[in-house]
Design an enzyme around this catalytic site. Structure first.
Site, PDB file in Angstrom:
ATOM      1  N   TYR A  83      -2.174  -0.972  10.420  1.00  0.00           N
ATOM      2  CA  TYR A  83      -2.204  -1.307   8.987  1.00  0.00           C
ATOM      3  C   TYR A  83      -0.932  -0.815   8.297  1.00  0.00           C
ATOM      4  O   TYR A  83      -0.260  -1.577   7.579  1.00  0.00           O
ATOM      5  CB  TYR A  83      -3.437  -0.664   8.352  1.00  0.00           C
ATOM      6  CG  TYR A  83      -3.594  -0.906   6.868  1.00  0.00           C
ATOM      7  CD1 TYR A  83      -4.131  -2.098   6.389  1.00  0.00           C
ATOM      8  CD2 TYR A  83      -3.205   0.055   5.933  1.00  0.00           C
ATOM      9  CE1 TYR A  83      -4.281  -2.323   5.028  1.00  0.00           C
ATOM     10  CE2 TYR A  83      -3.350  -0.157   4.572  1.00  0.00           C
ATOM     11  CZ  TYR A  83      -3.890  -1.348   4.123  1.00  0.00           C
ATOM     12  OH  TYR A  83      -4.031  -1.562   2.762  1.00  0.00           O
TER      13      TYR A  83
ATOM     14  N   SER B 144       0.868  -1.194   0.000  1.00  0.00           N
ATOM     15  CA  SER B 144       0.000   0.000   0.000  1.00  0.00           C
ATOM     16  C   SER B 144       0.894   1.230   0.000  1.00  0.00           C
ATOM     17  O   SER B 144       2.017   1.186   0.511  1.00  0.00           O
ATOM     18  CB  SER B 144      -0.874   0.017   1.263  1.00  0.00           C
ATOM     19  OG  SER B 144      -1.500   1.282   1.419  1.00  0.00           O
TER      20      SER B 144
HETATM   21  N1  NAP Z   1      -8.698  -0.839  -1.593  1.00  0.00           N
HETATM   22  C1  NAP Z   1      -7.650  -0.041  -1.477  1.00  0.00           C
HETATM   23  O1  NAP Z   1      -7.753   1.184  -1.624  1.00  0.00           O
HETATM   24  C2  NAP Z   1      -6.293  -0.633  -1.155  1.00  0.00           C
HETATM   25  C3  NAP Z   1      -5.188   0.222  -1.157  1.00  0.00           C
HETATM   26  C4  NAP Z   1      -3.937  -0.288  -0.880  1.00  0.00           C
HETATM   27  C5  NAP Z   1      -3.780  -1.635  -0.622  1.00  0.00           C
HETATM   28  N2  NAP Z   1      -4.866  -2.452  -0.626  1.00  0.00           N
HETATM   29  C6  NAP Z   1      -4.650  -3.867  -0.338  1.00  0.00           C
HETATM   30  O2  NAP Z   1      -5.277  -4.653  -1.320  1.00  0.00           O
HETATM   31  C7  NAP Z   1      -5.545  -5.935  -0.778  1.00  0.00           C
HETATM   32  C8  NAP Z   1      -6.978  -6.332  -1.129  1.00  0.00           C
HETATM   33  O3  NAP Z   1      -7.874  -5.520  -0.407  1.00  0.00           O
HETATM   34  P1  NAP Z   1      -9.224  -4.937  -1.007  1.00  0.00           P
HETATM   35  O4  NAP Z   1      -9.142  -3.474  -0.926  1.00  0.00           O
HETATM   36  O5  NAP Z   1      -9.525  -5.582  -2.293  1.00  0.00           O
HETATM   37  O6  NAP Z   1     -10.268  -5.357   0.128  1.00  0.00           O
HETATM   38  P2  NAP Z   1     -11.233  -6.610   0.292  1.00  0.00           P
HETATM   39  O7  NAP Z   1     -12.218  -6.668  -0.812  1.00  0.00           O
HETATM   40  O8  NAP Z   1     -11.741  -6.527   1.701  1.00  0.00           O
HETATM   41  O9  NAP Z   1     -10.273  -7.857   0.131  1.00  0.00           O
HETATM   42  C9  NAP Z   1      -9.524  -8.410   1.182  1.00  0.00           C
HETATM   43  C10 NAP Z   1      -9.593  -9.913   1.032  1.00  0.00           C
HETATM   44  O10 NAP Z   1      -8.714 -10.514   1.983  1.00  0.00           O
HETATM   45  C11 NAP Z   1      -9.303 -11.725   2.393  1.00  0.00           C
HETATM   46  N3  NAP Z   1      -8.769 -12.075   3.710  1.00  0.00           N
HETATM   47  C12 NAP Z   1      -8.703 -11.302   4.821  1.00  0.00           C
HETATM   48  N4  NAP Z   1      -8.196 -11.998   5.845  1.00  0.00           N
HETATM   49  C13 NAP Z   1      -7.914 -13.242   5.360  1.00  0.00           C
HETATM   50  C14 NAP Z   1      -7.397 -14.425   5.940  1.00  0.00           C
HETATM   51  N5  NAP Z   1      -7.053 -14.488   7.235  1.00  0.00           N
HETATM   52  N6  NAP Z   1      -7.233 -15.514   5.150  1.00  0.00           N
HETATM   53  C15 NAP Z   1      -7.591 -15.472   3.854  1.00  0.00           C
HETATM   54  N7  NAP Z   1      -8.095 -14.377   3.241  1.00  0.00           N
HETATM   55  C16 NAP Z   1      -8.261 -13.288   4.005  1.00  0.00           C
HETATM   56  C17 NAP Z   1     -10.792 -11.456   2.447  1.00  0.00           C
HETATM   57  O11 NAP Z   1     -11.538 -12.638   2.178  1.00  0.00           O
HETATM   58  P3  NAP Z   1     -12.255 -13.495   3.345  1.00  0.00           P
HETATM   59  O12 NAP Z   1     -12.808 -12.494   4.326  1.00  0.00           O
HETATM   60  O13 NAP Z   1     -13.299 -14.268   2.617  1.00  0.00           O
HETATM   61  O14 NAP Z   1     -11.196 -14.363   3.923  1.00  0.00           O
HETATM   62  C18 NAP Z   1     -10.984 -10.470   1.296  1.00  0.00           C
HETATM   63  O15 NAP Z   1     -11.424 -11.119   0.120  1.00  0.00           O
HETATM   64  C19 NAP Z   1      -5.276  -5.841   0.730  1.00  0.00           C
HETATM   65  O16 NAP Z   1      -4.018  -6.400   1.031  1.00  0.00           O
HETATM   66  C20 NAP Z   1      -5.253  -4.349   0.966  1.00  0.00           C
HETATM   67  O17 NAP Z   1      -4.469  -3.987   2.082  1.00  0.00           O
HETATM   68  C21 NAP Z   1      -6.126  -1.986  -0.888  1.00  0.00           C
END
Ligand code: NAP
Length: 255
Positions: free
Chosen positions: A159, A146
């Site tokens: 985070y 991130s």
């Molecule tokens: N959205 C943004 O603006 C942004 C910016 C920078 C970085 N990111 C990064 O992008 C990545 C994806 O996030 P997102 O924004 O797409 O949010 P999201 O839709 O909430 O995706 C996160 C995913 O992680 C899975 N997860 C969480 N804990 C887990 C565990 N213990 N075991 C297996 N799976 C797990 C969840 O699935 P389950 O709950 O079904 O397990 C969920 O599908 C993350 O690493 C986040 O930090 C996002």
């Protein structure tokens, strides 16, 4: 230019957190490039939706339950998905966020974030690289970090610390695993509308942030397609330990 540079035909890719948000998009991009994709997370109903979308587009995917924080779950998920085989491409995308300030956050919340965002990527990559090394096959690991791994935003302590550590873990993995032909790189997204980010993006602070993005918009999922394809394909053969920032200019040190 060779038109096979980004072709992933014959490769198996595993995407954690592949049931929603950015992970689902990464899975769809890799499947679109020809990879057989294994999408992993805890909610199998969400994974099934990703698999259905990939299959509807003509790709190949399977859903596999995995909790990235559990060593046993990670090992069992690999065994169920690929048997004694290998995952050629790993996208460590699963992650969670917690908002409390450093004075308010409790130990359980702190640990929960580090377990999912830092220990998880290590456990999942360790299993992938052990198998690749044993089989004598090259591979790709991409850690989803991130902009908060380097930039500072108040109220994101657990985070941001986990993502900063993930960026450095990427460097150490790259250094240790080069000898096995495994490249390890990261992507640092800016802000994208997902389950993880929407509560913040819809808050007054989130809305104010939009004005500070030089491109004046949130990222769209397709903005990440080129970076993930580059880092998962032959096109990045001589890249390891690198981070690609995809943030519309948000993390530029503007004055
Ligand atoms: N959205 C943004 O603006 C942004 C910016 C920078 C970085 N990111 C990064 O992008 C990545 C994806 O996030 P997102 O924004 O797409 O949010 P999201 O839709 O909430 O995706 C996160 C995913 O992680 C899975 N997860 C969480 N804990 C887990 C565990 N213990 N075991 C297996 N799976 C797990 C969840 O699935 P389950 O709950 O079904 O397990 C969920 O599908 C993350 O690493 C986040 O930090 C996002």
């Amino acid at each position: 230019m060779e038109n096979t540079l980004f072709d992933l035909t014959g490769k198996t890719a595993l995407v954690t957190g592949g049931g929603t948000g950015l992970g689902r998009h990464f899975a769809e991009v890799l499947a679109g490039a020809g990879a057989r994709v294994v999408v992993c997370a805890r909610r199998v109903d969400k994974l099934a939706e990703t698999v259905a979308a990939i299959e509807a587009a003509g790709g190949t995917a399977i859903a596999q339950a995995m909790d990235v924080t559990s060593e046993d779950s990670v090992r069992e998920a690999y065994a169920a998905a690929v048997g004694d085989g290998v995952v050629d491409i790993l996208v460590n995308n699963a992650g969670v966020v917690a908002k409390p300030s450093l004075l308010d956050v409790d130990v359980e919340t702190w640990d929960w974030v580090q377990e999912a965002n830092l220990k998880g990527p290590w456990l999942v990559a360790r299993e992938a690289v052990r198998r690749l090394a044993e089989a004598g096959k090259p591979g790709r690991v991409v850690n989803i970090a991130s902009v908060l791994g380097t930039a500072v935003q108040k109220g994101t302590g657990p985070y941001s610390a986990s993502k900063a550590a993930l960026l450095h873990l990427t460097h150490i993995m790259a250094s240790e695993w080069a000898r096995y032909g495994v490249t390890v790189n990261s992507i640092a997204p800016g802000y994208y509308s997902t389950d993880l980010a929407d509560e913040f993006l819809e808050s007054p602070r989130g809305k104010a942030l939009l004005a500070r993005i030089p491109q004046r918009r949130l990222g769209e999922y397709r903005d990440l397609s080129g970076a993930i394809l580059l880092l998962c394909s032959d096109a990045s053969a001589y890249m390891t330990g690198s981070c690609i920032t995809v943030d519309g200019g948000l993390a530029l040190p503007l004055i």
